[in-house]
Design an enzyme around this catalytic site. Structure first.
Site, PDB file in Angstrom:
ATOM      1  N   ALA A 125      67.014 -33.184  62.401  1.00 29.26           N
ATOM      2  CA  ALA A 125      66.933 -33.621  61.004  1.00 29.26           C
ATOM      3  C   ALA A 125      65.485 -33.534  60.546  1.00 29.26           C
ATOM      4  CB  ALA A 125      67.436 -35.053  60.876  1.00 29.26           C
ATOM      5  N   LYS A 126      65.276 -33.659  59.283  1.00 27.98           N
ATOM      6  CA  LYS A 126      63.921 -33.769  58.736  1.00 27.98           C
ATOM      7  C   LYS A 126      64.040 -34.419  57.360  1.00 27.98           C
ATOM      8  CE  LYS A 126      59.822 -32.480  60.204  1.00 27.98           C
ATOM      9  NZ  LYS A 126      59.408 -32.487  61.615  1.00 27.98           N
ATOM     10  N   GLY A 127      62.959 -35.055  56.949  1.00 29.09           N
ATOM     11  CA  GLY A 127      62.960 -35.679  55.631  1.00 29.09           C
ATOM     12  C   GLY A 127      61.599 -35.560  54.992  1.00 29.09           C
TER      13      GLY A 127
END
Lengths: 440, 188
Positions: A125-127
């Site tokens: 994931a990444k944000g």
């Protein structure tokens, strides 16, 4: 990794056009190209290939924040979960004015491969939030973090998605995220993020983890080649958090560190640098630089000279694209262990491969950070915390195992380590998908 | 203090005499102004009213205060360079470590240089002289501010040209980087 691959092979190939890739030459396009290449080599099932070409879930949020002057500003934030096939999603949160959805997608996919290649039970994931934290006060950043956390909280969770620090975020931001979730849940949930301060459930050994992982990977490659650490000379480009830890640990292991560099220039000593002495100098320098270091036998060199110095191992641990087509042929090291993300260009990689230079790719070599993030999460979940020796020992086990798995896989498929690592990662994710089966 | 740059033995600058003024502006007073504005910016961002506290925090290497102080200095310097040298396309601020996550841990640990990337149409000795003069003046004034005779090196500037950017050479590659995208402070 001997999971059933029957469903993944010998299927007809299909070229896929996937909604979501806007084709503007972004990192996301590059990630998709790499995936396509690997999928073709693995003869990946087209359906699984299609699944991996799209993030599993994307959340875009408009984050209103009361600024110190009373004005309300609305920031755009994202959280992208590329794949949860192997476990909860894992990846950092970055604050930067240029964050966009394609960038976050690409970085999320890369986290999927990274976690898979070192065998962590995580997806990727990444944000990010589009903002410039250098223009914001600490209290504004705190309010932004808390509101952003609340808005992406529906898809977060210790068993769903566990953020970590990234560009312009840090352990304090992680502490605010953990506190926000804990307040909204009504009980402490430190395992919601990693990279926290140790006092809040962070892990010992985290700060040096990437450098330590690099050193372990280097030692294991030398072991595979039958080389003695004491007979090995090493050059490290970049003396930040990672480069300094890697150099120090390799020195402790017995390697001869002959060259170091940072933004202020480089130093070289054929007989080997006195790393504890160098570290004392850096610690006492007002800006923590190598600048001005002097000792018998030590000469000043440029960053470019460091890259082409006569050493056995080169560790680029600073910026991207340092080894390029124009200097790859001059690199004399026989082993390159990539501490930085993307220090070798694609063209340079081909040149190095033709010259039989062993390149331990970034996805594997600098995974020590995410490994200790995983160990932090494990400690938080069990509410029992290990000493630093135990953390380092577990990191050692995982890095050694991973290096050997990638090495053996690459040899079996007769591909360079970089391609082998990505193939192994994609294969692991694909196997998880096929083994779980499609719901409903 | 006015510094005059000699152009003897400087072929590139001699050819392009349209670029920066050879008579460098009064860098000392400019540096004083920049430091003063940076203190104001810091005071506002960390919500501290008196300069004395800000200076004490800078002396102690407080990373939050130093970060705001350096950001303000970097912004002002970027604009200053951009106005004085018409070849400059943009000025960026960057940090580095091997991975973004590790950069986050390193930031907590230490104050750092102001790291700028100046993207110019062509690299000239005149621009280098301008940067060197700015660096000297800022270092001197900063040393005075934090009460030390030691001239602290506060600035690191990497000058890149179109070729570096297009071919992604050295720091030119950072402008299209995803992992370490520098923050653009000023552009023409």
């Amino acid at each position: 990794m001997q999971q059933p691959m029957i469903d993944l092979i010998a299927k007809p190939q299909a070229r896929l056009t996937v909604a979501g890739s806007d084709g503007r030459g972004s990192l996301w396009d590059t990630v998709l190209e790499q995936l396509d290449e690997v999928a073709e080599r693995l003869r990946l099932d087209p359906g699984i290939h299609a699944m991996l070409r799209q993030p599993e879930r994307e959340l875009s949020v408009a984050v209103p924040v009361m600024m110190d002057d009373g004005e309300i500003r609305v920031f755009t934030g994202y959280r992208v979960q590329h794949s949860s096939a192997r476990g909860p999603c894992k990846g950092g949160i970055r604050y930067h004015p240029d964050v966009d959805l394609n960038e976050v997608r690409a970085l999320a996919a890369l986290m999927t491969w990274k976690c898979a290649v070192v065998g962590l039970p995580y997806g990727g994931a990444k944000g990010g939030v589009q903002c410039d934290p250098r223009q914001m006060s600490e209290s504004e950043i705190c309010r932004l973090t808390r509101r952003f956390t609340a808005m992406i909280m529906p898809i977060l969770g210790p068993k769903r998605d566990i953020p970590a620090p990234d560009v312009n975020t840090n352990p304090q931001v992680m502490a605010w995220m953990a506190d926000t979730v804990s307040m909204l849940q009504g009980y402490a949930v430190p395992e919601i993020v990693t990279g926290k301060p140790v006092i809040l459930g962070g892990s010992l050994g985290r700060r040096e983890a990437t450098g330590r992982g690099l050193a372990i990977a280097t030692a294991e490659v030398l072991h595979r080649l039958g080389r003695a650490l004491a007979d090995t000379s090493v050059a490290v480009q970049g003396y930040g958090n990672v480069g300094s830890a890697a150099a120090t640990i390799l020195h402790e292991m017995g390697c001869r560190i002959v060259a170091l560099s940072d933004v202020s220039g480089g130093i070289f000593c054929q007989a080997g640098l006195d790393i504890p002495d160098v570290n004392r100098h850096v610690a006492s320098h007002p800006l923590h630089l190598l600048e001005g270091y002097q000792a018998p036998g030590v000469e000043a060199i440029s960053n470019e000279e460091l890259l082409t110095s006569d050493v056995d191992v080169l560790i680029p641990a600073a910026l991207e694209h340092q080894i390029r087509a124009d200097n790859a042929a001059a690199v004399r090291a026989r082993i390159i262990v990539e501490g930085a993300n993307g220090p070798t260009t694609r063209e340079a990689d081909a040149i190095l491969n033709d010259r039989n230079v062993i390149v331990v790719p970034d996805i594997l070599a600098n995974a020590g950070g995410v490994v200790v993030s995983y160990l932090e999460w494990v400690q938080d979940l069990q509410n029992y915390f290990w000493g630093e020796t135990e953390v380092n020992s577990r990191l050692q086990d995982i890095m050694v195992r991973s290096l050997n798995e990638v090495w053996d896989y690459s040899q079996a498929h007769q591909v360079p380590l970089r391609l082998g690592a990505t193939m192994l990662a994609v294969e692991r994710v694909a196997t998880a998908i096929s083994t779980r089966g499609l719901f409903p | 203090m006015t510094e005059v740059v000699s152009l003897s033995n400087n072929k590139s600058a001699a050819v392009h005499l349209s670029v920066p003024s050879l008579q460098l502006p009064d860098m000392t007073s400019a540096a004083e102004t920049m430091l003063s504005k940076a203190l104001d910016y810091c005071a506002q961002k960390v919500n501290v009213g008196d300069y004395e506290t800000i200076v004490k925090r800078l002396e102690s290497g407080d990373s939050l205060t130093s970060g705001f102080f350096q950001y303000s200095l970097a912004n002002q310097l970027a604009e200053y360079l951009g106005v004085l040298d018409e070849d400059i396309r943009a000025v960026y601020l960057y940090d580095y470590d091997a991975t973004p996550e590790d950069m986050a841990f390193a930031q907590l640990r230490q104050a750092s240089l102001i790291r700028l990337i100046v993207w110019t149409r062509r690299k000239t000795n005149a621009l280098q002289a301008l940067i060197a003069a700015a660096s000297r003046a800022l270092s001197d004034k900063y040393a005075g501010l934090v009460g030390t005779d030691e001239r602290k090196h506060v600035l690191d500037v990497q000058v890149i040209d179109d070729s570096d950017v297009n071919q992604r050479i050295g720091y030119g590659g950072l402008l299209s980087s995803v992992q370490y995208q520098p923050i653009r402070l000023w552009q023409r």
